[in-house]
Design an enzyme around this catalytic site. Structure first.
Site, PDB file in Angstrom:
ATOM      1  N   ARG A  90      45.023 129.516  50.856  1.00  0.00           N
ATOM      2  CA  ARG A  90      46.357 129.395  50.252  1.00  0.00           C
ATOM      3  C   ARG A  90      46.499 130.354  49.075  1.00  0.00           C
ATOM      4  O   ARG A  90      47.596 130.800  48.746  1.00  0.00           O
ATOM      5  CB  ARG A  90      46.629 127.955  49.804  1.00  0.00           C
ATOM      6  CG  ARG A  90      48.025 127.759  49.214  1.00  0.00           C
ATOM      7  CD  ARG A  90      48.406 126.298  49.131  1.00  0.00           C
ATOM      8  NE  ARG A  90      47.553 125.550  48.219  1.00  0.00           N
ATOM      9  CZ  ARG A  90      47.751 125.467  46.895  1.00  0.00           C
ATOM     10  NH1 ARG A  90      48.764 126.116  46.326  1.00  0.00           N
ATOM     11  NH2 ARG A  90      46.940 124.754  46.147  1.00  0.00           N
ATOM     12  N   TYR A 144      73.146 133.371  56.424  1.00  0.00           N
ATOM     13  CA  TYR A 144      72.506 132.690  57.548  1.00  0.00           C
ATOM     14  C   TYR A 144      72.470 131.173  57.342  1.00  0.00           C
ATOM     15  O   TYR A 144      72.243 130.689  56.231  1.00  0.00           O
ATOM     16  CB  TYR A 144      71.094 133.239  57.724  1.00  0.00           C
ATOM     17  CG  TYR A 144      70.251 132.505  58.731  1.00  0.00           C
ATOM     18  CD1 TYR A 144      70.631 132.446  60.069  1.00  0.00           C
ATOM     19  CD2 TYR A 144      69.091 131.856  58.337  1.00  0.00           C
ATOM     20  CE1 TYR A 144      69.861 131.758  60.984  1.00  0.00           C
ATOM     21  CE2 TYR A 144      68.312 131.170  59.254  1.00  0.00           C
ATOM     22  CZ  TYR A 144      68.706 131.116  60.577  1.00  0.00           C
ATOM     23  OH  TYR A 144      67.949 130.438  61.487  1.00  0.00           O
ATOM     24  N   ASP A 215      68.273 139.938  52.332  1.00  0.00           N
ATOM     25  CA  ASP A 215      67.679 139.501  53.596  1.00  0.00           C
ATOM     26  C   ASP A 215      67.895 140.624  54.606  1.00  0.00           C
ATOM     27  O   ASP A 215      69.013 140.875  55.049  1.00  0.00           O
ATOM     28  CB  ASP A 215      68.337 138.201  54.064  1.00  0.00           C
ATOM     29  CG  ASP A 215      67.651 137.615  55.292  1.00  0.00           C
ATOM     30  OD1 ASP A 215      67.005 138.372  56.036  1.00  0.00           O
ATOM     31  OD2 ASP A 215      67.786 136.392  55.523  1.00  0.00           O
ATOM     32  N   LYS A 240      61.214 137.273  63.760  1.00  0.00           N
ATOM     33  CA  LYS A 240      62.195 138.020  64.542  1.00  0.00           C
ATOM     34  C   LYS A 240      61.648 139.394  64.944  1.00  0.00           C
ATOM     35  O   LYS A 240      60.635 139.486  65.613  1.00  0.00           O
ATOM     36  CB  LYS A 240      63.488 138.130  63.727  1.00  0.00           C
ATOM     37  CG  LYS A 240      63.983 136.809  63.131  1.00  0.00           C
ATOM     38  CD  LYS A 240      64.202 135.719  64.142  1.00  0.00           C
ATOM     39  CE  LYS A 240      64.983 134.529  63.612  1.00  0.00           C
ATOM     40  NZ  LYS A 240      64.347 133.785  62.517  1.00  0.00           N
TER      41      LYS A 240
END
Length: 425
Positions: A90, A144, A215, A240
């Site tokens: 992490r 979005y 974005d 994507k």
């Protein structure tokens, strides 16, 4: 300790070129200064060839939650930051770091962090950009749907001031930018492919010192370079186009300037970090990114123009079309229109439902940027969480169909569209 392989990769983050329509070249001092974007993508995660090194050609997958800290003095050096090292995935992981360097290289930023989703990337960037700021987070109504829901939660639960302002009202938009704490924009927007002038945003946001987050998921760094226009942050859903295979969920945050220790602490402690295998899958996708984008761009424009000629369709949304109201801005800000488009059928929502039910090749599924051509109704999927009046303000009508043009032969895509549309005749 960082080896020569890691050091070479870390040098991969170059500055963007001055012309947004050309590929960026890193500074001359870097060893890959002559490499074009396609070459850097094809070698994503790899280091230089070294005689006798016998290294693996593909980047390694360090699928481990923990790392041997060595002697107590070694552990102290790692935890204090005096020396590069790993303790817990992490906090950092060699495979994840290799992807971060590749993302910074793609966008021309100084550094990047990798997240577990696109929404986690937006949350990380917004939190970092608002740190120490007093003004609201300014964004637009047609951002979005997932980002819209995230911002609604931030406003309702954590009382983060969020203002949704329509960029079409320039006076109100520019005034909001000048008093903003931070700015978040998506251009082109999903699903209506509206553009926002990045240079103008930066000019007005800087009046009050606000940082600008872009974005760039839909455009991708192949088609648009936000840092060239002065943006401070770029976020991606790596699910994507960057991964391009539809087999993982991920995100990334890239910064034009170096990340501070506070920024990295925000990323680490929000918890939206990613595992090594998913990071490796994104790097695998990056190796064919430019080839895939050439195909997505080519077929996307062909399909958009074909749909404009169909009598069953009332409107097509794609920035490359002459009918797009921001065609001039497209020419200044983007190099290609991309593989995402939307359209409205004359029969409205019932016609859209019949269209989806008649598709044979095209898949009725959410997401975008994968090898398959996908179609969905945003009002019933990605933007379902928005109240009906908010969807209307965003321009997302109930019968709107979003199409992510994939990598199939364009003639086959057109034939399936023709078959599905003929139900309306």
């Amino acid at each position: 300790m960082m080896n020569h392989h890691d050091s070479w990769l870390e040098q991969a983050a170059g500055n963007p070129a001055s012309d947004p329509r050309h590929e960026p070249s890193p500074p001359r001092r870097q060893r890959n200064a002559s490499y074009q974007l396609a070459t850097r993508c094809a070698r994503a995660g790899s280091g230089p060839r070294e005689a006798g090194r016998n290294a693996s050609v593909q980047p390694a997958i360090h699928q481990s939650a923990i790392f041997d800290l060595g002697a107590p003095e070694d552990a102290e050096a790692i935890f204090s930051g005096a020396r590069k090292g790993y303790a817990y995935s992490r906090f950092g992981n060699p495979t994840v770091d290799a992807l971060a360097r590749s993302l910074a290289d793609l966008e021309g930023g100084h550094g990047a962090v990798v997240t577990s989703s696109g929404n986690a990337a937006v949350l990380c960037a917004v939190t970092a950009a608002l740190q120490g700021r007093q003004g609201p987070l300014v964004t637009h109504p047609d951002i979005y749907g997932g980002s819209f829901e995230l911002l609604r939660i931030l406003a309702d639960v954590y009382r983060v001031p969020v203002e949704f302002v329509d960029p079409a009202d320039e006076d109100q938009w520019f005034r909001a930018l000048e008093r903003a704490g931070a700015v978040l924009v998506e251009t082109p927007s999903n699903p209506l492919l509206r553009l926002i002038d990045l240079a103008a945003i930066v000019q007005h946001a800087k009046v009050g010192g606000a940082e600008v987050i872009v974005d760039n998921t839909v455009a991708t760094p192949f088609n648009q370079r936000p840092f060239q226009f002065g943006a401070d942050w770029v976020v991606h859903s790596t699910t994507k186009y960057l991964n391009g295979h539809g087999d993982l969920i991920g995100g990334g945050v890239i910064r034009r300037e170096p990340f501070t220790a506070s920024h990295r602490s925000i990323h680490k402690n929000l918890g939206g970090t990613v595992n090594a295998f998913d990071a490796w899958l994104v790097m695998r996708g990056l190796r064919t990114f430019t080839l895939r984008m050439e195909a997505h761009n080519r077929s996307g424009e062909i399909v958009a123009r074909w749909l404009e000629q169909r009598p069953e369709i009332s409107r097509v949304y794609h920035p490359s079309l002459d009918s797009h109201p921001q065609r001039e801005l497209f020419g200044r800000q983007m190099s290609h229109g991309g593989g995402l488009l939307s359209f409205e059928l004359r029969g409205g929502e019932p016609a859209a439902i019949r269209f989806l039910s008649r598709m044979q090749l095209i898949v009725h599924a959410v997401s975008l940027g994968g090898p398959e051509t996908l179609a969905t109704m945003p009002a019933r999927s990605s933007h379902r969480g928005m109240a009906p009046d908010a969807r209307q303000r965003a321009g997302v009508r109930d019968g709107l169909v979003r199409l992510s043009v994939g990598l199939e032969h364009v003639d086959d895509i057109l034939a399936d569209l023709d078959h599905a549309l003929r139900a309306e005749t």
